[in-house]
Design a protein around this motif. Sequence first.
Motif, short mmCIF file in Angstrom:
data_model
loop_
_atom_site.label_atom_id
_atom_site.label_comp_id
_atom_site.label_asym_id
_atom_site.label_seq_id
_atom_site.Cartn_x
_atom_site.Cartn_y
_atom_site.Cartn_z
N ILE A 37 0.94 -1.30 0.02
CA ILE A 37 -0.02 0.20 -0.12
C ILE A 37 1.03 1.41 0.16
O ILE A 37 0.54 2.24 -0.49
N ARG A 38 1.94 1.29 0.73
CA ARG A 38 2.76 2.51 0.89
C ARG A 38 3.20 2.57 -0.52
O ARG A 38 3.53 3.91 -0.98
N GLN A 39 3.96 1.69 -1.17
CA GLN A 39 4.44 1.77 -2.43
C GLN A 39 3.59 2.19 -3.55
O GLN A 39 3.95 3.22 -4.27
N ILE A 40 2.17 1.81 -3.62
CA ILE A 40 1.37 2.06 -4.52
C ILE A 40 0.82 3.57 -4.14
O ILE A 40 0.61 4.45 -5.32
N ALA A 41 0.63 3.93 -2.97
CA ALA A 41 0.13 5.30 -2.63
C ALA A 41 1.26 6.37 -3.06
O ALA A 41 1.00 7.49 -3.61
N GLN A 42 2.66 5.88 -2.73
CA GLN A 42 3.63 6.92 -3.21
C GLN A 42 3.94 7.09 -4.53
O GLN A 42 3.82 8.21 -5.33
N LYS A 43 3.40 6.01 -5.44
CA LYS A 43 3.45 6.06 -7.08
C LYS A 43 2.46 6.97 -7.29
O LYS A 43 2.57 8.01 -8.21
N LEU A 44 1.07 6.71 -6.94
CA LEU A 44 0.07 7.70 -7.07
C LEU A 44 -0.02 8.88 -6.87
O LEU A 44 -0.41 9.90 -7.55
N SER A 45 0.36 9.05 -5.54
CA SER A 45 0.65 10.73 -4.98
C SER A 45 1.52 11.61 -5.81
O SER A 45 1.29 12.71 -5.89
N ALA A 46 2.59 10.80 -6.41
CA ALA A 46 3.63 11.37 -7.37
C ALA A 46 2.80 11.89 -8.49
O ALA A 46 3.53 12.75 -9.25
N GLN A 47 1.81 11.22 -8.83
CA GLN A 47 1.18 11.70 -10.29
C GLN A 47 0.36 12.87 -10.07
O GLN A 47 -0.08 13.34 -8.88
N THR A 48 -0.35 13.44 -11.15
CA THR A 48 -1.13 14.48 -11.10
C THR A 48 -2.54 14.06 -10.20
O THR A 48 -2.90 13.02 -10.49
N ALA A 49 -2.87 15.04 -9.52
CA ALA A 49 -4.19 14.67 -8.67
C ALA A 49 -5.38 14.77 -9.61
O ALA A 49 -5.21 15.20 -10.85
N ARG A 50 -6.40 13.82 -9.11
CA ARG A 50 -7.37 13.68 -9.93
C ARG A 50 -8.18 14.62 -10.34
O ARG A 50 -8.38 15.77 -9.50
#
Length: 903
Positions: free
Chosen positions: A607-620
């Motif tokens: 969960i930590r790794q997935i959340a970090q990857k997604l948080s680094a991308q543009t917010a929805r």
Amino acid sequence: MNISTTIGDYAKAIQPQHTTIGDAIRLLAATQPDHPAIVSTGFQPLTYRELQILIDQTRVALRAAGLGRDARIAVAMPDNISAALAIVAVSCAAVSIPVNPKQTLSEVEASFVKLKPSAVILASNDSSAARTAAGRLGIPIIDATIERTRIAMQIGAGQASSECGASLADGPDSESPAFILQTSGSAAEPKLIPFSHRNMLAAAARNQSWFKLTPQDRCLSASPPFYSHGLKVTVLTPLLSGGTVVFPADGSRFSFSEWFEDLKPTWYSAGPTLHRMILDQVRTETNAAGRHALRFILSGGAPLPENVLEGLHDVLNVPVVEHYGSSEAAQIAANLPQPGQAKPGTCGRPWPGIVRIVGEDGEDLGPGQQGEVLVGGPTLISGYLDAPELNSASFSNGWFRTGDLGSIDEDGFLTLHGRSSDVINRGGEKISPLEIDDALMRHPAVAEAIAFPVPHPRLGQDVAAAVVLRPGMAATPVELRRYLQDEVASFKVPRRIVICDQLPKGTTGKVVRRQMGAWFEANEQQAGAKSVNTAPVPTGTDGVDAMLAAQLVSVWERLLQTAPVALDDDFFDKGGDSLLAVEMLSEVERLTGQTVPPSVLFEARTIRQIAQKLSAQTARADSVTKLNPQGTATPIIHLHGDYNGGFYVSRLANLLGPDQPLFVIDPHDLGKERSPLPVPTLAANRLRLIREAQPNGPYRLSGYCSESLVAFEVARALTSEGETVEFVGMIDPPTVSARRYVQLVLSAIRLARPIVGSTVDHWAAFAWFKFTQLDRPWKVSISQRLAAAARKVRKLSSGGRDQPTAGTRIPTLSESRIAQIFNTSTDDWSPDVREISNYAPEPLAVPVIYFAADYGASPWRRITRDVVTIKLTGDHFDAVKDPANLARIADALKERLRDSRKA
């Protein structure tokens, strides 16, 4: 001959030289021409007459292309229906080679080089690896035109004709291969299995006799037809029995209403992974046993866990029986539904005279003694193609060595005790570890590699690998997994890779594959091993969005059916598999509005790794998520209203059925710092999104909680623009805003604004909150109210909180989880309450379906006269969390939709 004529009856009527699959289907087309042969969601049924026309057209098209009855025609169609149609049609005229469309380019090329197909049939708009491989190898391509409005296809468009009587004489004979299957065994290269027409007719007759199949039976085919089980059991067996094959729109995504209610199968057969997926969802269905037409369920490919077998039987109230077969000999043994005999934990009784249990000396063993399983009989192939050494080792005097260890008890029931080969059985998928070894060895940094099975809680076995790197070379487990993604099919990629200094070897100096599982388990406990699961992860909450992490925790706990789930837990170690991974990533995409490729799980599996990857991308950005997008009905536009993620909407979409699109809109500022806005302002904002998604009416709207109020105001705006609103579904919104006396009290409080200033908004919110508390007990008795109060006290006590005062936001489950994980506090919710308390709906002539949990619908009767109330169980949050409530909501919406169609 009537419709219930058996295969045995009509086989006798056909001349021996013409006892083929094509002859059998032609006879059925003559005796029951209008009986449905194939049915699928959203299409008109394909009759036996129409199936015969397709077969005839295919025969003529192949002959016109210079392809005779011995020609090998590869079939690489993109979906199960078109693949099944093409394989059956080609098998009646030549030799078909089913090709897995998910194979990589290198795998397809290797198959084509070995099989030497005369041509490849592809969809005309196809751009798959099979087309590329055919182009590279100079193999002719035959384009098939797939019709999108009905179940049909044209192979060799413009060349075929149904007038083909003169061409029947050049068809296959009973000993000709109908199709050639490819399967991975203990060797690195796949084995080539030519299954003849005689083999297939005998296999279908055997299944028909065992399971009393008639033309009135409908078989659900969810297994891919390029696999032996999918083609022989779930496609050709029902067709050769004169029955009907029914295909769901998506064989990897179970929908109770579509699979069991709309398609109405009387039986289906699958492997344990699919059975488990079905069980996980049917458990939540209301009256599941009374809503299907199943007579029995078959399971094969791997042992079915006892809890899954018993669970399916208990929930659906039908026999669930296991059977045993092989690609070389089709179905060998089976437990039978009543009044037949079955013995749980066994494979059932073998067909008479086709199974032997032998010892190492080749002599038959007595009852209860374990030995190798040998198989013979009319369903057994004559041998593998182009493999003399393998045939010499595997076939002898009409008997095939299966490589399975088994025993037959005094009652004649066969039990398997394992495999004598090293094949990895991953949830029914047979994987050759040597194939993975070879692929890893092709990586320039790898010196040694070995793949092996490890236990998996859902699949039975999963794939792991150990690797030794070349001196001076570097590679990480993530890099190796990414490399394998292009070398082998995704289900063969090891979920765990260990990089070590040397591999454990036996006394002969060779690595003993069967001992690798125990070595791996011990190795993982040693600090020196570098595995994919011990990749460094940051500590604390740096780079992790708290709300997103909490949402992922909820998704994982729901899918994996386990709790608690920590931020650094590995998805696959916790019991995840490929099917659950697809569903999990789909939920993540819907939550974030970002495209999440499956390859993300090669490098981000916590969960930590997935959340970090997604948080680094543009917010929805604000958007509309379209569920069941292929449905033809007018969409329901749903404002899901759940700031914890709206996980329930996928379930609701499944309950509504694949033909009913559900367009989902998130609450304002989901996942961001919240800026509460007035309800009419939110409605104007959502109106823009709705108009973009559906420019013209009629409109069907729904919402949950306060978003129901937004949906109601959207309806007002649409009607003012001259549009028709068929209904507004309101899932338990606060009712006090519709009460006249509440509006008068709140107006009186706001008159004090010139004296006390903006503090009056807090007073109004306080009053509104108290009114909602008074309004909730409408549906319960005094004793129930006291019990509910006691439960709330216990909840608050267990959370270490006192009774909330006015202006204090009551934390939701996920927010409490955030506080627990990150040691944070929840935000003040008074701005939200202020905006809702300011909302006073005016009358509007639009139908309302009010789903009542904590709140009642009576105040809304002064707003609109057309109000239907559906009572839900539990409290406000259970309204969408309880599967039974979601079923009630879906049923009520479907009933309103049926009424709309009648009108």
